[in-house]
Structures are given as C-alpha cells and as structure tokens.
Design a protein around this motif. Structure first.
Motif, short mmCIF file in Angstrom:
data_model
loop_
_atom_site.label_atom_id
_atom_site.label_comp_id
_atom_site.label_asym_id
_atom_site.label_seq_id
_atom_site.Cartn_x
_atom_site.Cartn_y
_atom_site.Cartn_z
N THR A 82 11.48 34.98 8.99
CA THR A 82 11.34 35.35 7.76
C THR A 82 12.61 35.40 6.90
OG1 THR A 82 12.08 37.64 8.30
CG2 THR A 82 9.68 37.05 8.80
N GLN A 116 0.96 29.97 13.02
CA GLN A 116 2.00 30.47 12.06
C GLN A 116 3.15 30.77 12.64
OE1 GLN A 116 0.69 33.16 9.09
NE2 GLN A 116 2.85 33.41 7.96
N ASP A 119 6.87 32.67 7.86
CA ASP A 119 6.56 33.55 6.86
C ASP A 119 6.20 33.15 5.65
OD1 ASP A 119 5.83 36.42 5.65
OD2 ASP A 119 7.88 36.10 4.69
N LEU A 120 5.32 33.55 4.61
CA LEU A 120 5.03 32.87 3.32
C LEU A 120 6.01 32.97 2.38
CD1 LEU A 120 2.66 31.41 2.17
CD2 LEU A 120 1.74 33.61 1.26
N ASP A 121 6.80 34.10 2.44
CA ASP A 121 8.02 34.06 1.62
C ASP A 121 9.11 33.05 1.73
OD1 ASP A 121 6.71 35.97 -0.06
OD2 ASP A 121 7.74 37.50 0.71
N GLU A 123 8.54 30.13 3.59
CA GLU A 123 8.12 28.87 3.09
C GLU A 123 8.42 28.65 1.52
OE1 GLU A 123 3.97 28.25 3.96
OE2 GLU A 123 4.38 27.80 6.24
N TYR A 160 2.53 21.66 0.00
CA TYR A 160 2.15 22.10 -1.37
C TYR A 160 2.31 21.07 -2.34
CZ TYR A 160 2.81 26.49 1.15
OH TYR A 160 2.51 27.70 2.15
N ARG A 409 2.71 31.63 -2.75
CA ARG A 409 2.38 32.84 -2.31
C ARG A 409 0.64 33.10 -2.55
NH1 ARG A 409 7.16 35.28 -3.65
NH2 ARG A 409 6.65 36.12 -5.44
N THR A 412 -2.40 31.23 -0.47
CA THR A 412 -3.05 31.72 0.69
C THR A 412 -4.01 32.93 0.57
OG1 THR A 412 -1.37 33.33 1.06
CG2 THR A 412 -0.84 31.16 1.72
#
Length: 463
Positions: A82, A116, A119-121, A123, A160, A409, A412
């Motif tokens: 993260t 996974q 963390d998305l943030d 990424e 992306y 963000r 997803t």
C-alpha cells in the motif's frame, strides 16, 4: 493492551524523546520531521494489520458464518503493498457447506481479489508516476513497499487504458474560430519496428492575460492520442467532442493544420463542412529549404519564399523545370527536387491559406515533443504496443484535466461485490469494537502548555 493504547503510547514515547533531544541540541528540525513521518507510517501499518485481524476474528465468531462455512485452513498469509507500506494479513480459508466452494471471507469483505498484491490506491499512484517517469524510477520512488520489480509497473500500465472521450464537457460554447492540429510521434517498438503514435488537439487560439510574459500559450481544450491505426476512429472522436462542446453552426471558421499526411487530410471527411486544411508552416519552410539543394544562397531562398507566399505558382514551377533539366544535376538532388515539387505544388491551396487573417500557425511539432516524445521516444526505449498506447493515453487524460487516480479507482467499482455473509451478530461486532476504545494519558502533555500538540492530543484522548 489494545492497539489504540499501544499506538498512543508509541506516539507519546516518540514525542517525549524528540522533545528531550531537541532541547539538548541533539536533533535538528529535519530529523524531527523524518522521525515523526517514519513512526506514523509504521504505526499506520500496525493499525491496518490490527483492523484486518479484528475483522477476521469477528467473521470467525459470527453465528452466520458458523451456520454456513467451516474452517478448512488457518493462518494463510497474504501481503498487500500500500502507499503506507506492506500490510500482512493472516486469514482463514473457509468451505461453503452448501456449495462446497472455498473462499477467504476476509478478502470478500475487504474487496480483495484473488492473487492481489497491490492496493488500488498504490496501483493508481504507480500508473500516474509511470506516465511521466521510467519504470525503474517509478518503482524506486515508493521506498516503503516490498515491490522492486519493473515487471510489476509494466503489468499495471498494461492493465489500464483511460479514454479522454469519456471526460465530461461543459455547456456548449460559441466561438468565432476553432483550430485542430495534428501530428505524430515515431515510437520504437520491441519488434524492431517504428509505429506512429498519433496526436490531435483542439484549441481556441491564444490565451489572454498572460501577465508580463511575452510568450504565447494556446487555449487547448482537448487532446486525443493513440495508435489509431484506423484514422477514422480518431476523427470520429474529435468530431464527437466538437459536437458536444461547441455550437458548430455558429462557428464560421475551423482550421485543420498538419504536415499534409494522408491520415490528417482524411479528417476533412469527418469534421464540419466549414473546416479548411492549412499546411503546417514548419514543414512548408522545411521543404522550401530543400528546394535550394545545390545552391546554398539566402537570396534564392528569399525569392522562392516570396513566390510561394504571393501565389506565383507559375514562377515556382518554372524554377523546378529549369533545375530538373540541368544535365549536371546529381541524381540524388534530382530526386530531392522532385519530392519537394510534389509536396509544395500538391499542397498549394493549403499553403496559400496560411495568409488567412484568422489563421495563427501550427505548433503540433512542439506539442508532440512535450506531450509524447518526452516519455515515449526521446530516449532509446523499446515499447510494446499496449504499453506505449496506455502511457500516451494516460498523459493525454492528465493533460485534459482528468483525475487519473480517481479513474483507476473507479474501474474496480463497476460491479457490485458479493457479500458472503449478509449480517454479523451485533453482540460479536460490539465485542470487538470495544478494542478501539481508549482513555489513556500521554506523557508529552506534561511537558507542554497550550501548544498545538497538546490541543491535538486532548482532542483525541479527551484529556
């Protein structure tokens, strides 16, 4: 000892130590700030891990879980990188008594996907960083995570592909003139080939009120870029934007500028009927210089320039006829002159439009350099088709005012996640929630009077 009390004690100890070291001259301001930052980051990791452990225990003791799921395996570890650091999770692997399926309930509740590791943030931050810096520089900038591979950055970039066409537009505008400029960057690929990364952008002329600077800046409204092997798709995107953003019927003049490439001129088939093509002055001068091959005098160039921009087409054609009939002219020079003649005579009307009073020139070459080449081709890089296009689109999305992190963000959240356990027993939830109650004392408060630190701690602790 619950985690909140432990954290507050750690903060108290840190602040007390820094206070004593500072008044004794043992640490400077920068050291204090770094110590606070590192400590709070690690405590944030501890809080995240404790929260996940508490949720896991809550799920384990839930009557709803016991009725449907049995524990198949315990203490399965997973590390999620993260922005604050690596969070280590310890989970139970459950088996559904009804369907026989296996799952990690903690992952379901926290919307963690199988395998996974990022963390998305994080990424989103990596993707945004990679659009401006090399993969190695990108991963090196996140020093508190356990990921050190450029391959991870590449995987995120390939995941992306933001589309600027989806960005919102404001109310329809009425303008007297619109400008559309187009050019391409030549990007080297891993298969040894060079491909065009095409660029088109819409602007309304020069910005006003730039202060004391003599430099002019364009009022660029929207940028489009991509491989666009079928240029029809590019011009359809451009027209779609124009139709949404402008009252085209009230706009008497639209100029399309470029180097005369076929894919650029094809835009005339899709843009409003009042659109006129104008040859880029930069390429006009470039070819005019080549017309002087073998005769390096400024006088000749000035004469050809005058003929070109006063519409003396016959004089220019006679010049090429005389030069090409010279038997002593080398074959290479003859080929150059033939190419220049085809270019200038073939684009004659587009060159004459450079004198239109509303036309202000074309800066596509410079924008390609800043917007695309700076990341894609100014260094000896070898791209994949997916990587190059996704980086180009990310840069355009950012330049168009889009929030790249928010876009990542939102990708997803298009599908609603399934909740494996619909409702937890309220008594179990209250039991674990009490772990986060705190009513301790902080030592630093005894060393300060009415300071900002004391006010903050009093607010947290009810001191």
């Amino acid at each position: 000892m619950n985690i909140v009390t432990q954290v507050m004690q750690e903060i108290s100890k840190m602040m007390t130590d820094l206070y004593h070291q500072a008044i004794q001259g043992e640490v400077d301001f920068s050291t204090c700030i770094k110590t606070i930052s590192d400590t709070m980051r690690q405590l944030s990791v501890d809080l995240g891990e404790d929260l996940c452990t508490t949720i896991e225990e809550t799920l384990f003791e839930s009557p709803g879980r016991k009725a449907r799921y049995r524990v198949h395996r315990s203490h399965d570890e997973k590390t999620i990188s993260t922005l604050i650091g690596d969070i280590k999770l310890s989970r139970r692997y459950y088996k559904d008594k009804q369907t026989g399926e296996f799952c990690y309930l903690l992952d379901d509740y926290l919307s963690l996907t199988p395998h996974q590791r990022v963390d998305l943030d994080l990424e989103a931050a990596i993707y945004e960083k990679a659009s401006k810096h090399s993969y190695q520089e990108t991963i090196d900038s996140f020093e508190h995570i356990g990921i050190h591979s450029r391959q991870t950055v590449k995987n995120i970039v390939h995941k992306y592909c933001p589309d600027s066409v989806t960005l919102p537009v404001g109310e329809k505008r009425q303008v007297d003139c619109l400008y559309i400029e187009a050019d391409e960057d030549h990007v080297a690929y891993q298969d040894g080939k060079n491909r065009e990364m095409r660029l088109a952008y819409v602007h309304e002329g020069y910005k006003e009120n730039l202060g004391s600077s003599d430099r002019k800046a364009l009022n660029v409204r929207r940028i489009f870029t991509g491989l666009y092997e079928d240029s029809e798709e590019l011009w359809e995107d451009v027209y779609y934007y124009l139709d949404r953003q402008y009252d085209l019927a009230a706009c008497p003049a639209l100029y399309l500028s470029g180097d005369g490439a076929h894919w650029i001129k094809k835009g005339l088939d899709y843009l409003p009927t009042q659109t006129r093509f104008v040859l880029d002055p930069y390429h006009t001068m470039k070819y005019l210089r080549q017309a002087c091959v073998g005769i390096s005098t400024e006088h000749l160039y000035a004469t050809l320039h005058r003929w070109l921009h006063t519409g003396e087409k016959d004089y220019l054609q006679d010049y090429f006829k005389v030069r090409l009939s010279d038997p002593s002219l080398p074959e290479s020079s003859k080929q150059t002159l033939q190419k220049v003649r085809r270019y200038l005579i073939g684009n004659w009307d587009a060159i004459q439009r450079q004198r239109d009073p509303q036309y202000i020139g074309c800066s596509a070459e410079g924008h390609v350099s800043h917007w695309l080449s700076a990341r894609l081709s100014s260094r000896p890089l070898g791209w994949s088709t997916t990587g190059a296009e996704n980086i180009a689109k990310a840069r355009a999305y950012d330049l168009n005012g889009g929030d790249l992190k928010a876009w990542v963000r939102n990708q997803t959240k298009t599908e609603e996640r399934e909740r494996r356990v619909n409702k937890l027993d309220g008594r179990v939830g209250r039991k674990y929630a009490r772990q986060y109650d705190w009513s301790g004392k902080v030592a630093i408060l005894h060393y300060s009077n009415n300071t900002r630190s004391r006010q903050v701690f009093e607010t947290i602790a009810g001191y």
